[in-house]
Design a protein around this motif. Structure first.
Motif, PDB file in Angstrom:
ATOM      1  N   VAL A 414       0.856  -1.187   0.000  1.00 28.08           N
ATOM      2  CA  VAL A 414       0.000   0.000   0.000  1.00 28.08           C
ATOM      3  C   VAL A 414       0.895   1.241   0.000  1.00 28.08           C
ATOM      4  N   ARG A 415       0.672   2.133  -0.966  1.00 27.88           N
ATOM      5  CA  ARG A 415       1.490   3.333  -1.099  1.00 27.88           C
ATOM      6  C   ARG A 415       0.607   4.545  -1.347  1.00 27.88           C
ATOM      7  N   CYS A 416       1.159   5.715  -1.064  1.00 32.15           N
ATOM      8  CA  CYS A 416       0.448   6.981  -1.243  1.00 32.15           C
ATOM      9  C   CYS A 416       1.159   7.814  -2.302  1.00 32.15           C
ATOM     10  N   LYS A 421      -3.243  19.077  -0.128  1.00 40.47           N
ATOM     11  CA  LYS A 421      -3.741  19.573   1.152  1.00 40.47           C
ATOM     12  C   LYS A 421      -4.867  18.725   1.711  1.00 40.47           C
ATOM     13  N   ASP A 422      -5.747  18.232   0.863  1.00 41.21           N
ATOM     14  CA  ASP A 422      -6.884  17.461   1.350  1.00 41.21           C
ATOM     15  C   ASP A 422      -7.150  16.237   0.473  1.00 41.21           C
ATOM     16  N   TYR A 423      -6.113  15.718  -0.185  1.00 40.77           N
ATOM     17  CA  TYR A 423      -6.322  14.706  -1.202  1.00 40.77           C
ATOM     18  C   TYR A 423      -5.052  13.864  -1.322  1.00 40.77           C
ATOM     19  N   VAL A 424      -5.222  12.559  -1.467  1.00 46.93           N
ATOM     20  CA  VAL A 424      -4.099  11.674  -1.703  1.00 46.93           C
ATOM     21  C   VAL A 424      -4.604  10.467  -2.494  1.00 46.93           C
ATOM     22  N   VAL A 425      -3.770   9.929  -3.357  1.00 48.46           N
ATOM     23  CA  VAL A 425      -4.102   8.742  -4.139  1.00 48.46           C
ATOM     24  C   VAL A 425      -3.432   7.542  -3.479  1.00 48.46           C
ATOM     25  N   VAL A 426      -4.219   6.537  -3.137  1.00 47.63           N
ATOM     26  CA  VAL A 426      -3.725   5.322  -2.491  1.00 47.63           C
ATOM     27  C   VAL A 426      -3.728   4.199  -3.516  1.00 47.63           C
ATOM     28  N   THR A 427      -2.611   3.513  -3.650  1.00 47.31           N
ATOM     29  CA  THR A 427      -2.493   2.379  -4.566  1.00 47.31           C
ATOM     30  C   THR A 427      -2.059   1.148  -3.781  1.00 47.31           C
ATOM     31  N   TRP A 428      -2.317  -0.013  -4.351  1.00 48.55           N
ATOM     32  CA  TRP A 428      -1.918  -1.263  -3.711  1.00 48.55           C
ATOM     33  C   TRP A 428      -1.804  -2.333  -4.780  1.00 48.55           C
ATOM     34  N   LYS A 429      -1.357  -3.497  -4.380  1.00 52.08           N
ATOM     35  CA  LYS A 429      -1.245  -4.630  -5.293  1.00 52.08           C
ATOM     36  C   LYS A 429      -2.206  -5.722  -4.845  1.00 52.08           C
ATOM     37  N   GLN A 430      -2.822  -6.350  -5.834  1.00 52.76           N
ATOM     38  CA  GLN A 430      -3.780  -7.405  -5.525  1.00 52.76           C
ATOM     39  C   GLN A 430      -3.045  -8.623  -4.958  1.00 52.76           C
ATOM     40  N   PRO A 431      -3.699  -9.362  -4.054  1.00 53.12           N
ATOM     41  CA  PRO A 431      -3.042 -10.553  -3.486  1.00 53.12           C
ATOM     42  C   PRO A 431      -3.010 -11.690  -4.487  1.00 53.12           C
ATOM     43  N   ALA A 432      -2.195 -12.694  -4.175  1.00 51.79           N
ATOM     44  CA  ALA A 432      -2.063 -13.835  -5.073  1.00 51.79           C
ATOM     45  C   ALA A 432      -3.259 -14.771  -4.972  1.00 51.79           C
ATOM     46  N   PRO A 468      -8.638   7.510  -4.975  1.00 50.18           N
ATOM     47  CA  PRO A 468      -8.330   8.849  -4.453  1.00 50.18           C
ATOM     48  C   PRO A 468      -9.091   9.087  -3.143  1.00 50.18           C
ATOM     49  N   VAL A 469      -8.383   9.424  -2.105  1.00 51.39           N
ATOM     50  CA  VAL A 469      -8.979   9.689  -0.790  1.00 51.39           C
ATOM     51  C   VAL A 469      -9.033  11.194  -0.592  1.00 51.39           C
ATOM     52  N   THR A 470     -10.223  11.716  -0.374  1.00 51.81           N
ATOM     53  CA  THR A 470     -10.410  13.148  -0.168  1.00 51.81           C
ATOM     54  C   THR A 470     -10.870  13.396   1.262  1.00 51.81           C
ATOM     55  N   GLY A 471     -11.054  14.669   1.574  1.00 53.31           N
ATOM     56  CA  GLY A 471     -11.554  15.043   2.892  1.00 53.31           C
ATOM     57  C   GLY A 471     -10.504  15.004   3.977  1.00 53.31           C
TER      58      GLY A 471
END
Length: 1508
Positions: A414-416, A421-432, A468-471
């Motif tokens: 899981v990475r950002c 200021k009020d927003y970030v994009v979170v990414t991850w990798k699907q499990p096997a 994308p995580v806001t708020g």
């Protein structure tokens, strides 16, 4: 001061201010000085709010003029609420604070210097929201024209330039300013050069005094004089240079030049890269490179990495450690290599998940709380001054067990990204592993750093691995985690991401960059353009960065026209085909130039645009994005190509495949495997890999596997590839390793005998032969290599013939297997072809090891080719640890070993060893053989030993199993490590991976060590030593199997049952359903009947025989005979003589007991107990009681009636009867009616818990129509003493620890008990000696307190005190150490209380003689005398109404004999009425004897009575 003040006055004040700044060594910029104006202490502070405001001259009541500013215009009124065109409040706007920390620090310094400056006030007002200046009562406005204002500003600037030049001149001429720290005028520049070239680094340094120059390579000082062949350092005036000659690859480094003088130090760095020309493929960062000479230490460091970690497997949540032993040769004092760990070529940094340790010899990496992110290729790189060495192995991390069956496993990595200021994009990798059903989506959770509350970011699961995580709240730090979801449920959360701060990217970049320069004390201000009230412009470049069917992400650039305050944004959308724009975030504008729009209709087209807003209003919209269709823009990857599986090792397979075509944003591939014949697919990797080749480890040797691959990107998984062809997991066959240790075994005039060690790795196939090459050596001239033999040799020795005498030869050997010929061995040293004349034997040959275990190994060898003058008569085996030097060799045994093998024991697991053998003849011990090793003392996983088996027919055999069988592998059995060729003693039977050696007829001839090895494996072998003891045991076991006996779990036993019945029983251990039992008594078979009852439970193997009673005729032997096929069993029990009669008596007793228990009876007979409260109770338990059952107590054959006093002591609770001997019965409670009790019935003090009068024989009778029972307890003599001893035990154990109490007489040691009996013996000891009673030291009892009083204690009374309480046996001791602090505190308290008592006894006081009230007739004489006591004699005085009386004619005061104080008042009057007191006082205190005197007149009282 007003604007009308003369310029000369300003100049004088500015000169004074410059002098003060020069003393403090603070030099400010000219522009800063030009914006400064002085204000008198009596004047108001001026505040400048805007450049549009006009200056006015304000006159106060005192006539002083100060500069004031006009009020803000209405159009420039400040507001911090953003409004749109309809004046509707839409949000709060934070004004931009346009000053760095240097400015703020300067503001505070200016305040400390008490100087009010217009520029500073302006900045402070604008950024700290100062709204208005304080107004004077009387205001007079003086207008200034712009021309006048410009002229005055120009005059100030000109004057400030002059002052600055003058200040700079003074500063340079100051003696302390002539010196200055070093400064690089020209810095050295980095260079790139080819190997063999010369590199020159130049720099120019200024400074006074002249700086000293030093050059460094990777922070190590370069000594050019010590290594002139490599470095030349020159310094000509202020120009310095370093010349690096004949550069090689090891000269690639960071070079630093340092300049130092008394004023400071400066340094600069330059990077030198030396390239190496290479025709072939360029070496990787971890490829081994030749070690070069280290000029710094004068040696070439050689690195050896041993005890290497292998491919490791861990599970999520576990802790895994990897380690290697690193040997650096030669050893240099205080030099340590640089040890670096890598994961997938990325250096690892220590964290809470990663811990590294370097002990000087061993490098260890510990991964705490494993997670799938930790999977990958781990590399240990050891850097020395001569080069580096690496070792790598893969670490696999398996998923932790799921809590609910079928749910997916946790996502990973899981990475950002793109944090604002009020927003970030979170990414991850699907499990096997998706679980029992495909993954439907993911939930993203967030948590603020510092608390443990997780909040879910999305209500509905998202399909994409990107969200994308806001708020977010600006300035706060967050961590994120992800959970997968399918039909079975939700997975465990992933490992949390790294913390990310919600802030503007430019602010983050500025914080990461840090300050550009150290603080110099100079503050610069820039006059800014008036921007208050400016509406921001339109954003630019609004684009869609991401588009899915769930959301659309917009990005744009901030407007160029936005003023000096922050801006926020509104996002508007419009459905294609309409002209209606809807505001998406109408509730609150966003601060970041990123926004995710949700709740869009899939398949529809939208336009988007953005507006800016600030306190002045909302700006114009941006250019629309154009038509955007809501839908997934990222497609699923296509299926990879068919995988190809090839053999690698005996537990791994190499899988390759073709990459997916036209895939975007590929995350990687997952490989799955399944055993042929099953449909269970297991993941080979739990972290996706991007390459199209992967080594799948952890497979079972000999099993048949198929493989498949699937690709994954942010959109999801691809379809699975087709299955690979099945492959059996076996080690791939390769050419063998090179032979080693080519040695000379014998030399004659024209031939030499050579020997060598077989390669450590045969390449997965048997060695088929060897080839020997030779060449001549003349001094330093070497000839060409020639083949010595055309036909492969089958032994590890060779006779090289047709050589020339006295010529030196070198030899090399190559091994061959079915895959090909190995590389040649290292050439031997030069051997001279000259006949040996030595008498000792040559070195043994063919050293090899078998049966490697954690603590043992078997070493085998062959005799030397050359025996010397006499035959070899023994051998010596030497051992040393691999890391030890030549001095580490030591003999394994003292006496010679006649055999050609030896088992070495006592090894340390995990340690590597080296072995060698020396032969001995009558002349002496020969040279050692070539070394074998290093051998790691470690039992291979899956290793099995030979075990002995005896089958049902009694056949004895030895069995050995191997799970690592390969093509061409076979079992080789040996006795005493000589291969068995004679089959007369043993028959060998091999089936698959199991071999059985069957003894044809086991006898003493078979004693010895039997071993078995498996060819074409990595030393799989085992041995079994058949001793004489083991042989006898096996023969017995064989006989038991040939003639089996039914085993008994329990032999025949007997027990008594209720009613006196007798049960004979036995239990079988192994039997079949055909087992039969024969019951025998005195060799006569008995049958089921009235006397005997028989039972055989075949489910439990229980055989039973029951008899109702034992008679005289039943004395004899009882036997169970069992038959189960050919197996038989017998068990017997003999009952004769005294044993039989004792059993018969017990049987009759048990029958009588059963009869007794049919009526009321005693379950527990009458006994006694002492409670914790020291109550003595006689108690018993009764059973089978009815309400009409009589219970009678008696003492000494006298029944205790209900109206007797003793009846009150009897209690019945459930089935328990108790008689409280010590219970005190108050006779008053027994009286009935309201009559007053007589004197003899008055209550008495409680009686003792027990006394002699309670002695006697107590009996309890139970009786009803069913029967009767009786129980008695003899409470006399021994019984009474037993009760008293138990009472003493309870009392003794109830005593508390000894307490210390101080009194005015001394010290008291005491302990409380629950109850005290006068017969209890209590002794006191001081320092383990009994204390004799005296007037000063006494012991005794008060109530329940046991005490020891020490009157007038002295130092001799210090020490250990012991209270010994008799408890009926040994006694209970309570110990107190009355010394140290305990003694000091107790003795100090005693002295204090003693002094207080003395003071109380001797205190002055009035002891009597004075009445409380004296009534006397007027005119009479009053004479009162008070008795006084006190030592010393107290002072005495009299007071009336709190006023002291003086002896005169009216008051005659006397004090006689120190005891009597008298007062006499002649002819008292009413004025003498009042409160009197006799006051006494001495050094111990004072007291007042108070009394009241009332004088009355009879005549006046009579008149008052008449009036009444």
């Amino acid at each position: 001061m007003s604007g009308s003040v003369q310029v000369t006055q300003k100049q004088q004040q500015l000169l004074q201010l410059h002098q003060q700044l020069e003393e403090k060594q603070h030099f400010e910029s000219s522009y800063y000085l030009s914006t400064r104006s002085s204000v008198s202490k009596q004047a108001f502070s001026s505040h400048k709010t805007s450049s549009h405001r006009r200056k006015v001259s304000v006159k106060t009541a005192k006539g002083q003029e100060v500069v004031k500013l006009s009020p803000l215009p209405k159009r420039a009124k400040r507001t911090y609420l953003a409004m749109d065109k309809d004046k509707e409040v839409i949000g709060y706007v934070i004004p931009v604070f346009r000053a760095n920390h240097d400015v703020v620090r300067g503001l505070m310094e200016a305040q400390e210097e008490d100087v009010a400056e217009e520029g500073i006030n302006y900045v402070a007002m604008r950024n700290l929201f100062v709204r208005e200046a304080r107004e004077s009562v009387d205001v007079k406005v003086e207008k200034k024209t712009r021309t006048k204002h410009v002229r005055e500003s120009a005059e100030r600037l000109q004057f400030d330039r002059t002052m600055e030049e003058w200040s700079e001149f003074r500063k340079k001429m100051h003696p302390d300013r002539l010196t200055h720290p070093p400064e690089f005028i020209v810095k050295p520049r980095g260079q790139t050069a080819w190997e063999g070239n010369t590199v020159r680094l130049h720099c120019t340094v200024a400074g006074w005094p002249k700086p000293r120059i030093a050059w460094y390579k990777n922070n190590v000082l370069i000594d050019a004089k010590a290594h002139p062949e490599k470095y030349t350092a020159e310094s000509i005036y202020n120009m310095h240079s370093l010349e690096i000659k004949n550069c090689d690859f090891l000269d690639t480094a960071q070079y630093y030049v340092s300049a130092l003088n008394v004023k400071g130090e400066a340094s600069s760095a330059a990077t030198v890269v030396v390239k190496r020309f290479q025709d072939g493929t360029e070496e990787g960062p971890f490829d081994p490179k030749p070690h070069g000479f280290c000029p710094e230490h004068g040696v070439t460091f050689e690195t050896s990495i041993i005890d290497k970690f292998e491919v490791a497997f861990g599970r999520e949540g576990e802790t895994l450690s990897l380690g290697c032993t690193v040997i650096i040769y030669p050893t240099v004092k205080k030099y340590q290599p640089d040890v670096v760990w890598y994961r997938n070529s990325t250096p690892l940094k220590p964290s809470k998940w990663v811990h590294t340790h370097w002990s000087g010899e061993r490098a260890t990496l510990t991964l705490t709380h494993l997670n799938k992110e930790d999977e990958g290729m781990y590399t240990l790189r050891v850097n020395t001054k001569s080069g580096f060495d690496t070792y790598s192995a893969y670490v696999f991390v398996r998923d932790a067990d799921v809590e609910v069956e079928g749910v997916p496993v946790a996502p990973l990595d899981v990475r950002c990204h793109d944090a604002n200021k009020d927003y970030v994009v979170v990414t991850w990798k699907q499990p096997a592993v998706e679980g029992s059903s495909p993954i439907l989506g993911y939930y993203i959770d967030r948590c603020e750093v510092g608390n443990h509350h997780w909040a879910q970011c999305n209500d509905a699961p998202v399909k994409y691995a990107r969200f994308p995580v806001t708020g977010l709240v600006e300035g706060r730090s967050y961590v994120f985690r992800v959970r997968a979801f399918n039909k079975a449920g939700v997975s465990r959360p992933s490992r949390v991401s790294e913390p990310v701060v919600a802030m503007d990217p430019s602010d983050r970049a500025r914080l990461r960059a840090g300050p550009l320069a150290p603080w110099t004390g100079v503050i610069k201000f820039t006059e800014e353009e008036p921007t208050v009230g400016v509406v921001p412009g339109e954003p630019a470049d609004v684009v869609v960065t991401e588009a899915t069917k769930s959301y659309v992400v917009l990005a744009w650039k901030p407007p160029e026209q936005r003023g000096h305050e922050g801006v926020m944004y509104y996002i508007e959308k419009c459905i294609q085909g309409t002209d209606t724009w809807q505001r998406v975030n109408s509730g609150m504008p966003v601060k970041s130039p990123r926004f995710a729009v949700f709740d869009l209709a899939e398949g529809k087209s939208y336009n988007f645009r953005v507006r800016c807003c600030n306190s002045a209003g909302v700006g114009e919209p941006s250019v629309p994005t154009g038509e955007i269709i809501v839908g997934d823009k990222l497609d699923l990857p296509s299926a990879p190509g068919s995988p190809v599986a090839t053999r690698n090792t005996d537990t791994s397979v190499v899988v390759t495949w073709a990459a997916s075509k036209d895939v975007k944003h590929l995350v990687g591939y997952y490989i799955e495997t399944s055993v042929v014949g099953t449909d269970v697919w297991m993941p080979c990797n739990n972290k996706p890999v991007k390459q199209t080749r992967f080594v799948c480890h952890g497979l079972t040797t000999g099993s048949n596997y198929v493989f498949r691959v699937k690709a994954v990107n942010a959109a999801g998984y691809s379809q699975n590839s087709s299955n690979s062809d099945a492959v059996v997991v076996l080690a791939a066959i390769s050419v063998p390793a090179s032979p080693t240790n080519v040695t000379l075994l014998e030399a004659v005039k024209d031939y030499m005998v050579l020997g060598w060690t077989a390669p450590t790795n045969n390449g997965g196939a048997d060695i088929r032969g060897y080839f020997v090459d030779y060449r001549t050596v003349k001094g330093s001239v070497y000839g060409k290599w020639h083949e010595m033999n055309e036909k492969a040799l089958t032994t590890t020795s060779f006779k090289a013939e047709n050589l020339k005498e006295n010529v030196f030869y070198q030899f090399q050997v190559r091994a061959m297997n079915m895959a090909g010929v190995s590389n040649p061995s290292v050439p031997s040293v030069g051997f001279e072809c000259k006949e040996w004349t030595i008498t000792i034997p040559g070195p043994p040959v063919g050293l090899h090891v078998l049966e490697v275990r954690d603590t043992s190994v078997v070493v085998l060898w062959e005799p030397p080719v050359f025996d010397g003058r006499s035959p070899v008569n023994g051998y010596y085996l030497d051992i040393k640890e691999a890391s030890a030097g030549e001095a580490g060799w030591k003999a394994v045994h003292e006496k010679t070993n006649k055999k050609k093998f030896m088992k070495v024991t006592g090894l340390v697991a995990g340690t590597s060893y080296v072995f060698r053998v020396r032969a001995q003849n009558l002349v002496g011990v020969g040279n050692p053989s070539a070394n074998v090793g290093p051998i790691l003392a470690q039992t291979r996983p899956g290793t099995k030993d030979i075990y002995v088996d005896v089958d049902d027919n009694g056949v004895i055999s030895m069995v050995f199993e191997c799970s690592e069988m390969k093509e061409g592998s076979h079992f080789v059995w040996s006795k005493n490590y000589q291969e068995i060729t004679d089959t007369s003693r043993l028959t060998i039977v091999t089936e698959g991976g199991k071999s059985r050696a069957i003894f044809n007829s086991l006898s003493l001839e078979d004693l010895g060590t039997f071993s078995c090895m498996v060819t074409n494996t990595d030393g799989v072998s085992s041995s079994y030593t058949l001793t004489e003891e083991a042989l006898l045991r096996l023969l017995d076991l064989s006989h038991e199997h040939k003639f089996p006996v039914i085993p008994f779990k329990n032999e025949m036993a007997m027990e008594l049952l209720e009613k006196g019945r007798v049960r004979f029983w036995a239990q079988l251990e192994n039997f079949t359903s055909a087992c039969q039992v024969e019951y025998v008594f005195n060799d006569v078979i008995i049958e089921q009947g009235k006397k005997y009852t028989m039972k055989f439970d075949k489910t439990t193997g229980l055989v039973e025989l029951f008899m109702d009673s034992l008679e005289v005729t039943d004395e004899g032997t009882f036997t169970f005979n069992l038959v189960d096929g050919k197996a038989k069993g017998t068990t017997s029990l003999v009952l004769i003589g005294d044993e039989f009669r004792e059993l018969q008596r017990k049987s009759e007793f048990e029958r009588a007991e059963w009869v007794r228990k049919q009526g009321p009876h005693f379950v527990e007979y009458l006994g006694f107990t002492v409670t914790s409260a020291c109550d003595v109770l006689l108690k018993c338990k009764i059973g089978n009681i009815k309400p009409e059952t009589e219970i009678i107590w008696s003492k000494d054959c006298i029944e205790i009636a209900e109206d007797d006093e003793g009846a009150e002591k009897i209690e019945k609770k459930d089935s328990e009867l108790t008689f409280n001997i010590g219970k005190w019965i108050n006779k008053q409670e027994q009286k009935k009616g309201g009559k007053k009790p007589s004197a003899k019935d008055a209550p008495l003090p409680p009686r003792p818990k027990i006394s002699k009068q309670d002695a006697g024989i107590y009996e309890v009778f139970l009786r009803d129509e069913r029967g009767k029972d009786k129980s008695a307890f003899n409470l006399t003599e021994a019984g009474y003493q037993a009760v008293m001893n138990e009472l003493f035990r309870v009392i003794a154990n109830s005593s508390c620890d000894i307490q210390i109490h101080s009194t005015e007489h001394g010290i008291i040691l005491s302990s409380n008990v629950t109850y005290y009996d006068e017969n209890l013996r209590v002794g006191w000891l001081h320092k383990d000696a009994k204390i004799a009673a005296s007037e000063r030291v006494k012991s005794g009892v008060t109530g329940e307190q046991l005490w020891l009083k020490i009157n007038e204690p002295t130092e001799k009374d210090k020490g250990k005190y012991t209270m010994d309480i008799f408890d009926g046996k040994d006694g209970v001791k309570r110990v107190l150490d009355l010394s140290g602090k305990a003694w000091e505190e107790a003795f100090e308290e005693f002295q204090r209380l003693k002094a207080a008592a003395i003071a109380e006894r001797n205190r002055a006081r009035v002891v009597g003689g004075l009445p409380d009230v004296v009534a006397i007739q007027e005119g009479k004489s009053l004479n009162l005398t008070g008795n006084v006591w006190g030592e010393p004699t107290p002072e005495v005085w009299w007071v009336k109404n709190d006023k002291e009386l003086v002896s005169d004619e009216r008051y005659k005061l006397k004090f006689e004999h120190g005891k009597f104080a008298s007062i006499t008042i002649a002819a008292v009057t009413t004025a003498d009425s009042g409160k009197y007191a006799l006051m006494v006082k001495n050094k111990y205190g004072k007291e007042a004897g108070e009394f009241t005197v009332s004088v009355y007149n009879p005549e006046e009282e009579g008149k008052e009575e008449k009036k009444d």
